[in-house]
Design a protein around this motif. Structure first.
Motif, PDB file in Angstrom:
ATOM      1  N   ILE A   9       2.685   8.317  -6.387  1.00  0.00           N
ATOM      2  CA  ILE A   9       4.001   7.551  -6.360  1.00  0.00           C
ATOM      3  C   ILE A   9       4.044   6.762  -5.009  1.00  0.00           C
ATOM      4  N   HIS A  10       4.306   5.782  -4.659  1.00  0.00           N
ATOM      5  CA  HIS A  10       4.771   5.169  -3.278  1.00  0.00           C
ATOM      6  C   HIS A  10       5.788   4.025  -3.694  1.00  0.00           C
ATOM      7  N   ARG A  11       6.375   3.760  -2.203  1.00  0.00           N
ATOM      8  CA  ARG A  11       7.159   3.099  -2.313  1.00  0.00           C
ATOM      9  C   ARG A  11       6.527   1.214  -2.119  1.00  0.00           C
ATOM     10  N   LEU A  12       7.531   0.411  -2.571  1.00  0.00           N
ATOM     11  CA  LEU A  12       7.273  -0.655  -2.097  1.00  0.00           C
ATOM     12  C   LEU A  12       8.020  -1.400  -1.403  1.00  0.00           C
ATOM     13  N   VAL A  13       7.778  -2.168  -0.078  1.00  0.00           N
ATOM     14  CA  VAL A  13       7.975  -2.245   1.533  1.00  0.00           C
ATOM     15  C   VAL A  13       8.271  -3.370   1.151  1.00  0.00           C
ATOM     16  N   GLU A  14       8.606  -4.584   2.189  1.00  0.00           N
ATOM     17  CA  GLU A  14       7.786  -5.526   2.725  1.00  0.00           C
ATOM     18  C   GLU A  14       7.473  -4.893   4.476  1.00  0.00           C
ATOM     19  N   GLY A  15       6.442  -5.554   4.604  1.00  0.00           N
ATOM     20  CA  GLY A  15       5.684  -5.383   6.400  1.00  0.00           C
ATOM     21  C   GLY A  15       4.987  -4.294   5.529  1.00  0.00           C
ATOM     22  N   ARG A  16       4.293  -4.151   5.089  1.00  0.00           N
ATOM     23  CA  ARG A  16       3.116  -3.230   4.215  1.00  0.00           C
ATOM     24  C   ARG A  16       2.243  -4.016   4.066  1.00  0.00           C
ATOM     25  N   ARG A  17       0.543  -3.651   3.914  1.00  0.00           N
ATOM     26  CA  ARG A  17      -0.263  -3.556   3.160  1.00  0.00           C
ATOM     27  C   ARG A  17      -0.354  -2.912   1.546  1.00  0.00           C
ATOM     28  N   LEU A  18      -0.349  -3.786   0.501  1.00  0.00           N
ATOM     29  CA  LEU A  18      -0.246  -2.993  -0.620  1.00  0.00           C
ATOM     30  C   LEU A  18      -2.738  -3.464  -0.825  1.00  0.00           C
ATOM     31  N   VAL A  19      -2.526  -2.161  -0.099  1.00  0.00           N
ATOM     32  CA  VAL A  19      -4.152  -1.176  -0.826  1.00  0.00           C
ATOM     33  C   VAL A  19      -3.933  -0.422  -2.400  1.00  0.00           C
ATOM     34  N   LEU A  20      -5.236  -0.885  -2.701  1.00  0.00           N
ATOM     35  CA  LEU A  20      -5.520  -0.120  -4.584  1.00  0.00           C
ATOM     36  C   LEU A  20      -6.346  -0.047  -4.097  1.00  0.00           C
ATOM     37  N   GLY A  21      -6.628   1.128  -4.504  1.00  0.00           N
ATOM     38  CA  GLY A  21      -8.270   1.248  -5.366  1.00  0.00           C
ATOM     39  C   GLY A  21      -9.534   1.065  -3.744  1.00  0.00           C
ATOM     40  N   GLY A  22      -8.798   1.183  -2.761  1.00  0.00           N
ATOM     41  CA  GLY A  22      -9.037   0.703  -1.038  1.00  0.00           C
ATOM     42  C   GLY A  22      -9.277  -0.512  -1.761  1.00  0.00           C
ATOM     43  N   VAL A  23      -9.126  -1.916  -2.374  1.00  0.00           N
ATOM     44  CA  VAL A  23      -8.744  -3.632  -1.948  1.00  0.00           C
ATOM     45  C   VAL A  23      -7.807  -3.915  -1.672  1.00  0.00           C
ATOM     46  N   GLU A  24      -7.941  -4.575  -0.335  1.00  0.00           N
ATOM     47  CA  GLU A  24      -6.282  -4.494  -0.366  1.00  0.00           C
ATOM     48  C   GLU A  24      -6.419  -6.470  -1.639  1.00  0.00           C
ATOM     49  N   ILE A  25      -4.860  -6.404  -1.425  1.00  0.00           N
ATOM     50  CA  ILE A  25      -4.588  -7.756  -2.793  1.00  0.00           C
ATOM     51  C   ILE A  25      -2.909  -7.915  -1.897  1.00  0.00           C
ATOM     52  N   ALA A  26      -3.327  -9.659  -1.934  1.00  0.00           N
ATOM     53  CA  ALA A  26      -2.804 -10.584  -1.002  1.00  0.00           C
ATOM     54  C   ALA A  26      -1.085 -10.393  -2.246  1.00  0.00           C
ATOM     55  N   SER A  27      -0.086  -9.600  -1.371  1.00  0.00           N
ATOM     56  CA  SER A  27       1.353  -9.831  -2.484  1.00  0.00           C
ATOM     57  C   SER A  27       2.677  -9.584  -0.671  1.00  0.00           C
ATOM     58  N   ASP A  28       3.447  -9.708  -1.424  1.00  0.00           N
ATOM     59  CA  ASP A  28       5.055  -9.965  -0.777  1.00  0.00           C
ATOM     60  C   ASP A  28       5.150  -8.488  -0.134  1.00  0.00           C
ATOM     61  N   LEU A  29       5.062  -7.521  -1.495  1.00  0.00           N
ATOM     62  CA  LEU A  29       5.243  -6.087  -0.234  1.00  0.00           C
ATOM     63  C   LEU A  29       3.941  -5.254  -0.672  1.00  0.00           C
ATOM     64  N   GLY A  30       4.160  -4.007   0.223  1.00  0.00           N
ATOM     65  CA  GLY A  30       3.133  -2.919   0.348  1.00  0.00           C
ATOM     66  C   GLY A  30       3.327  -2.319   0.219  1.00  0.00           C
ATOM     67  N   LEU A  31       2.376  -0.948   0.197  1.00  0.00           N
ATOM     68  CA  LEU A  31       3.317   0.175  -0.079  1.00  0.00           C
ATOM     69  C   LEU A  31       3.338   1.142   1.385  1.00  0.00           C
ATOM     70  N   LEU A  32       4.803   2.351   1.081  1.00  0.00           N
ATOM     71  CA  LEU A  32       4.989   3.050   2.033  1.00  0.00           C
ATOM     72  C   LEU A  32       4.340   4.214   1.973  1.00  0.00           C
ATOM     73  N   GLY A  33       3.560   4.548   3.152  1.00  0.00           N
ATOM     74  CA  GLY A  33       2.816   5.619   3.226  1.00  0.00           C
ATOM     75  C   GLY A  33       2.287   6.534   4.510  1.00  0.00           C
ATOM     76  N   HIS A  34       2.344   7.960   4.911  1.00  0.00           N
ATOM     77  CA  HIS A  34       1.419   7.804   6.248  1.00  0.00           C
ATOM     78  C   HIS A  34      -0.008   7.269   6.415  1.00  0.00           C
TER      79      HIS A  34
END
Length: 157
Positions: A9-34
């Protein structure tokens, strides 16, 4: 044969990229993590570690280690694949599910499968990736976070 399963589980936040399955996906929110916070790749990598009885991602790729800060999670998956190979196992199949309200994942599923198959040195027909929405319910439906699940079957080489 060995079976492993995991969730991430990862939190969705503004100012981060959304990457899932190694694919960067255009989104207004991205995933927070190390790392790049790719919850889907993390779930798959940890399911493999579980099948090998090697613990969790935090043991091998701790968020306290600057080496892993911002890392592409495909690097982590390739390292886990190396560990699997060293122990004499290969992917039988993997079944992965990502829960995200939006954006839609359907246009990206094939590339995710290709990324996983490449990292794990297996056929794309051994990798399943699915997506579902939260239908407005819970932290997924309210776009507060993403949850991913993975189940793997490992076979002896």
């Amino acid at each position: 044969m060995r079976i492993g399963q995991s969730t991430d589980i990862h939190r969705l936040v503004e100012g981060r990229r959304l990457v899932l399955g190694g694919v960067e996906i255009a989104s207004d929110l991205g995933l927070l993590g190390h790392s790049d916070a790719d919850a889907l790749t993390h779930a798959l990598a940890e399911a493999i570690l579980g099948a090998l009885a090697l613990g969790d991602l935090g043991k091998w790729f701790p968020d306290t280690d600057p080496k892993w800060e911002g890392v592409d999670s495909q690097v982590i998956l390739r390292e886990v694949a190396r560990m699997m190979d060293e122990r004499g196992y290969r992917i039988g199949n993997a079944d992965c599910l990502v829960m995200i309200e939006r954006p839609k994942m359907a246009p990206h599923i094939q590339k995710m499968r290709e990324n996983f198959a490449s990292a794990l040195s297996c056929g794309i027909d051994q990798i399943s990736v699915k997506a579902t929405r939260g239908e407005g319910l819970g932290f997924v439906g309210e776009r507060k976070g993403v949850q991913a699940f993975a189940v793997v079957l490992l076979e002896e080489k």
